[in-house]
Write a protein that holds these residues in place. Sequence first.
Motif, PDB file in Angstrom:
ATOM      1  N   PHE A 530       0.827  -1.204   0.000  1.00  0.00           N
ATOM      2  CA  PHE A 530       0.000   0.000   0.000  1.00  0.00           C
ATOM      3  C   PHE A 530       0.866   1.262   0.000  1.00  0.00           C
ATOM      4  N   ALA A 531       2.004   1.201   0.702  1.00  0.00           N
ATOM      5  CA  ALA A 531       2.865   2.382   0.760  1.00  0.00           C
ATOM      6  C   ALA A 531       3.432   2.719  -0.609  1.00  0.00           C
ATOM      7  N   GLN A 532       3.730   1.705  -1.412  1.00  0.00           N
ATOM      8  CA  GLN A 532       4.262   1.974  -2.737  1.00  0.00           C
ATOM      9  C   GLN A 532       3.241   2.661  -3.637  1.00  0.00           C
ATOM     10  N   LEU A 533       1.982   2.605  -3.263  1.00  0.00           N
ATOM     11  CA  LEU A 533       0.953   3.329  -4.006  1.00  0.00           C
ATOM     12  C   LEU A 533       0.843   4.776  -3.542  1.00  0.00           C
ATOM     13  N   ASP A 534       1.752   5.193  -2.676  1.00  0.00           N
ATOM     14  CA  ASP A 534       1.788   6.567  -2.176  1.00  0.00           C
ATOM     15  C   ASP A 534       0.475   6.983  -1.520  1.00  0.00           C
ATOM     16  N   MET A 535      -0.084   6.055  -0.731  1.00  0.00           N
ATOM     17  CA  MET A 535      -1.314   6.382  -0.007  1.00  0.00           C
ATOM     18  C   MET A 535      -1.007   7.242   1.197  1.00  0.00           C
ATOM     19  N   GLY A 789      -5.011  17.633 -12.229  1.00  0.00           N
ATOM     20  CA  GLY A 789      -5.864  16.533 -12.647  1.00  0.00           C
ATOM     21  C   GLY A 789      -5.789  15.354 -11.702  1.00  0.00           C
ATOM     22  N   HIS A 790      -6.787  14.494 -11.769  1.00  0.00           N
ATOM     23  CA  HIS A 790      -6.832  13.303 -10.914  1.00  0.00           C
ATOM     24  C   HIS A 790      -6.827  12.019 -11.735  1.00  0.00           C
ATOM     25  N   THR A 791      -6.546  12.154 -13.038  1.00  0.00           N
ATOM     26  CA  THR A 791      -6.499  10.977 -13.903  1.00  0.00           C
ATOM     27  C   THR A 791      -5.051  10.629 -14.170  1.00  0.00           C
ATOM     28  N   SER A 792      -4.709   9.378 -13.879  1.00  0.00           N
ATOM     29  CA  SER A 792      -3.323   8.948 -14.036  1.00  0.00           C
ATOM     30  C   SER A 792      -3.125   8.352 -15.424  1.00  0.00           C
ATOM     31  N   PRO A 793      -1.990   8.644 -16.087  1.00  0.00           N
ATOM     32  CA  PRO A 793      -1.720   8.028 -17.387  1.00  0.00           C
ATOM     33  C   PRO A 793      -1.434   6.546 -17.221  1.00  0.00           C
ATOM     34  N   HIS A 794      -1.708   5.786 -18.259  1.00  0.00           N
ATOM     35  CA  HIS A 794      -1.504   4.344 -18.231  1.00  0.00           C
ATOM     36  C   HIS A 794      -0.517   3.946 -19.307  1.00  0.00           C
ATOM     37  N   LEU A 795       0.360   3.077 -18.930  1.00  0.00           N
ATOM     38  CA  LEU A 795       1.330   2.556 -19.891  1.00  0.00           C
ATOM     39  C   LEU A 795       0.640   1.531 -20.779  1.00  0.00           C
ATOM     40  N   ARG A 796       0.760   1.701 -22.124  1.00  0.00           N
ATOM     41  CA  ARG A 796       0.150   0.739 -23.029  1.00  0.00           C
ATOM     42  C   ARG A 796       1.035   0.573 -24.254  1.00  0.00           C
ATOM     43  N   HIS A 797       0.803  -0.498 -24.960  1.00  0.00           N
ATOM     44  CA  HIS A 797       1.515  -0.777 -26.195  1.00  0.00           C
ATOM     45  C   HIS A 797       0.632  -0.326 -27.366  1.00  0.00           C
ATOM     46  N   SER A 798       1.105   0.633 -28.153  1.00  0.00           N
ATOM     47  CA  SER A 798       0.316   1.165 -29.274  1.00  0.00           C
ATOM     48  C   SER A 798       0.373   0.214 -30.460  1.00  0.00           C
ATOM     49  N   ALA A 799      -0.737   0.145 -31.162  1.00  0.00           N
ATOM     50  CA  ALA A 799      -0.766  -0.651 -32.396  1.00  0.00           C
ATOM     51  C   ALA A 799       0.011   0.059 -33.499  1.00  0.00           C
ATOM     52  N   VAL A 815      13.861   5.158 -17.600  1.00  0.00           N
ATOM     53  CA  VAL A 815      14.000   5.378 -16.155  1.00  0.00           C
ATOM     54  C   VAL A 815      13.957   4.033 -15.429  1.00  0.00           C
ATOM     55  N   GLN A 816      14.412   4.089 -14.177  1.00  0.00           N
ATOM     56  CA  GLN A 816      14.350   2.875 -13.333  1.00  0.00           C
ATOM     57  C   GLN A 816      12.924   2.610 -12.859  1.00  0.00           C
ATOM     58  N   ARG A 817      12.276   3.631 -12.364  1.00  0.00           N
ATOM     59  CA  ARG A 817      10.915   3.486 -11.854  1.00  0.00           C
ATOM     60  C   ARG A 817      10.130   4.746 -12.203  1.00  0.00           C
ATOM     61  N   TRP A 818       8.810   4.584 -12.201  1.00  0.00           N
ATOM     62  CA  TRP A 818       7.940   5.746 -12.356  1.00  0.00           C
ATOM     63  C   TRP A 818       6.627   5.430 -11.672  1.00  0.00           C
ATOM     64  N   GLY A 819       5.871   6.478 -11.364  1.00  0.00           N
ATOM     65  CA  GLY A 819       4.612   6.254 -10.687  1.00  0.00           C
ATOM     66  C   GLY A 819       3.818   7.522 -10.537  1.00  0.00           C
ATOM     67  N   THR A 820       2.684   7.371  -9.863  1.00  0.00           N
ATOM     68  CA  THR A 820       1.762   8.487  -9.657  1.00  0.00           C
ATOM     69  C   THR A 820       1.507   8.656  -8.172  1.00  0.00           C
ATOM     70  N   ARG A 821       1.550   9.895  -7.711  1.00  0.00           N
ATOM     71  CA  ARG A 821       1.257  10.196  -6.326  1.00  0.00           C
ATOM     72  C   ARG A 821       0.134  11.221  -6.285  1.00  0.00           C
ATOM     73  N   TYR A 822      -0.953  10.904  -5.572  1.00  0.00           N
ATOM     74  CA  TYR A 822      -2.108  11.798  -5.515  1.00  0.00           C
ATOM     75  C   TYR A 822      -1.995  12.702  -4.291  1.00  0.00           C
ATOM     76  N   THR A 823      -2.417  13.941  -4.476  1.00  0.00           N
ATOM     77  CA  THR A 823      -2.441  14.936  -3.404  1.00  0.00           C
ATOM     78  C   THR A 823      -3.831  15.534  -3.303  1.00  0.00           C
ATOM     79  N   ARG A 824      -3.995  16.468  -2.342  1.00  0.00           N
ATOM     80  CA  ARG A 824      -5.300  17.100  -2.193  1.00  0.00           C
ATOM     81  C   ARG A 824      -5.676  17.948  -3.412  1.00  0.00           C
ATOM     82  N   THR A 825      -4.642  18.505  -4.085  1.00  0.00           N
ATOM     83  CA  THR A 825      -4.926  19.419  -5.206  1.00  0.00           C
ATOM     84  C   THR A 825      -4.803  18.758  -6.571  1.00  0.00           C
ATOM     85  N   GLY A 826      -4.423  17.496  -6.595  1.00  0.00           N
ATOM     86  CA  GLY A 826      -4.280  16.843  -7.897  1.00  0.00           C
ATOM     87  C   GLY A 826      -3.416  15.605  -7.795  1.00  0.00           C
ATOM     88  N   LYS A 827      -2.428  15.504  -8.703  1.00  0.00           N
ATOM     89  CA  LYS A 827      -1.553  14.330  -8.726  1.00  0.00           C
ATOM     90  C   LYS A 827      -0.159  14.770  -9.123  1.00  0.00           C
TER      91      LYS A 827
END
Length: 838
Positions: A530-535, A789-799, A815-827
Amino acid sequence: MSAANTAESADFRGPLDITRAATVVLDAEDTVIGWSPAAVELLGHRPSDALGRPLSAFLSARPVEGPPVPDVPGPPPLAGNDFHVARTRDGRELLVATATCPLPGAPGGPGTPDRVLVAAEVGELRHWESRLALLQGLATQSPVGLAIYDTDLRLTWSNTAYEREIGQPLDTYRGKRADELYSGGSFVTQGYPQTLDAVMHHVLATGEPILDLHFRGQPPSDPGRDHLWSCSYYRLEDAHGHVFGVCEDAFDISDRYRAQERLTLLVEAGRSIGTVLDVVTTAEEVAEVAVPDFARAVRVDVTSAAVTGETAAAGSTADMTLLRVAERSATGPAAPDPGRSATANGSADVTDPADPRRRYPPVAYPPGSPQNRSLSSGGLVLDESTLVVPLRAGGGILGLVTFDRTVHTDAPGRAPAPVTTFDGGEVALADELAARTAVCIDNARRYTRERTASLALQRQLLPHHLPPRSAVETAYRYLPADDVTGVGGDWFDVIPLSGTRVGLVVGDVVGHGLQAAATMGRLRTSVRAFAQLDMAPDELLTRLDDLVGQPAEEQYDAYGTATDATGDGGGAASHAYDDVTTGATCLYAVYDPVSRHCVMARAGHLPPAIVEPGGRVSFPDLPAGPPLGLGGLPFESMEIDLPVGSLLALFTDGLVEARDHDISRGLDALGRVLADPSATLDELCDRAVAELVPGGTSADDTALLLVRTRELAEGRVAEWELSAEPVSVGRARELATGQLEAWGLAELSFSTELVVSELVTNAVRYAGGPLRLRLIRDSTLLCEVADTGHTSPHLRHSAEDDEGGRGLFIVAQLVQRWGTRYTRTGKTIWTEQALPLR
């Protein structure tokens, strides 16, 4: 009973005695010429009616058969008596026994005394004969030893039982004193003199009988073995009241006393053996119980597998390693063991520190020794005064118990002198002692195995090492519970988060044992996930509470079918699991070294201790929240600003709570220890443990995590605010590359430009402004883009025919890692890149 009746009952003159019987004097022609008063009392005829008449007028002429035996209890009548039917004056017929005695020198003429006839009732004769038989039985057949001593306390008479005790005929010891016959013996009954001489003098002087005194000594017929008698003494007087001696009756109660001792020993064994779940302590307890009351020396050898908690050895015992874990002797130091020899693999050759052979000496017994025969046969072996009993449980052998009754002398050249061997009852007692000991040792072995497994599981689940962090300096201590309580479910962790932040967690699972350790591991893993989800802390605890409460709402059977935990299908296992998980507590905090903000929340756990750089200690009033698994109540977070160098202490209740004091006293003591700003974290950990857990262990396990906060220097953080316009993409690239050149990280310019360009472009296109770009130089290079914004981008494979959608995929490759962290005002979208090797 009156004195007269007592004297009569003690009169052993027979009913045919001339002084008591009906006496008739006859001449040669059977004419009555003399008639005694006793004859008047028996038949009723006066002398005037009887004298001069023939005897046949009163007695039948021919003898008749005697009465049947059942009339009066006792032996049959004495031989030599005749039985006649007598006729009384009132016409009754009376069966009497008669005896005739001729008078010596009688002339034999009419009217001249020729013989005397005595007569008595048959019933009275039978009663007297019974009393004679009683005296004969006491003298020859009674198991009670009887002896008569005169007023000088010298023996004058004894019965057959007493002769058997002495082992000699009466003539050989007549005239000896009792203290000479039983030298070394004494009375063990409290409140009376201890010597035979003193007791008999007391009876002679007072006339009061003494009953049931217990005398311990060695009879001449059985030297070297103590016996116990129940003795009674009473004074002897003649018919005129003159004292002429004292009578002793003694009954050997040795067998009964030994049986009582064995029962007492078993009761003591049940109370004293197996008080704790420890193999060595149990072995020492059986040795302490058996010495010296049962054996002079006891040696307990236990298999190495039993000490370490492994399965008991079954089948062949050739490779079995025995360890001497307990040894006790009644003469001080342990008696030498003639059958013992050192093993080939002695304790000095053992290199493994955990090997029990480093603590307890291995032993081996040569072929033919009682111990070797017991191991080979699996049964007990009795060899003179040595008894070897195997410790068996579950079809396997746990070790041996050797009971020894040999007296070992220190004189050179003298061989050990055997004392007494073990009788059948003592062998059975030793077998019972060994059986009880084996059950306790097997329980301790099983507990040791479970505790070892629990500790191994817990150590694997807890952090082995906390790597250095830019945000904080850490130190920790973990102390498992004592051996009686067992392994608990306390845990702690330091979790690296995005943006150089760090998550701090400490928790406690109710219960002990494998199940508590497994539950602890489950919760720790969940917190990390859960912590890795930046809750946020309150959200993380809410998710954790849902996870813990799930088994109480829905259980699964062996086939994967959901069942109601409150219904019949839940079973005992479901409730056992609920008991472990319900009531778990947790404290979770997130510290940001850039802003120096610490956000924390707790679920039924104790609040942390905060020590300011100056040494001031406080415990923040953090909203408690319910323990995990209860559900229904929300969790609340608290945000605190921590100055650089502040100390944050997270701990479990095992550190501050004990049986002899409450939590408030423990918190005060912890605050005093932590108030030293000059001490290092490791020194503070050691002081806290020494002060609050002085024995190094307690009834509950203990976790302590100390964290000293740090701050990232301004030169390591760069932050800009951008508008949500396309032109901001180029501006962001310029700012990023310029900062990298200033940091000397120009090698990362190309990849960083791509990352910044993609993240800012996505924010401009799909989110709202304003935008914030932040670069952090730490052990890695962190790039963050924040929007509203509160919508997180998603990694996908384009056709192949897609015109877009490849940007984030390219970023993920750079990069080594990437992610999304949500805050009160957005992400915030963040990435992490490795720094170039220097």
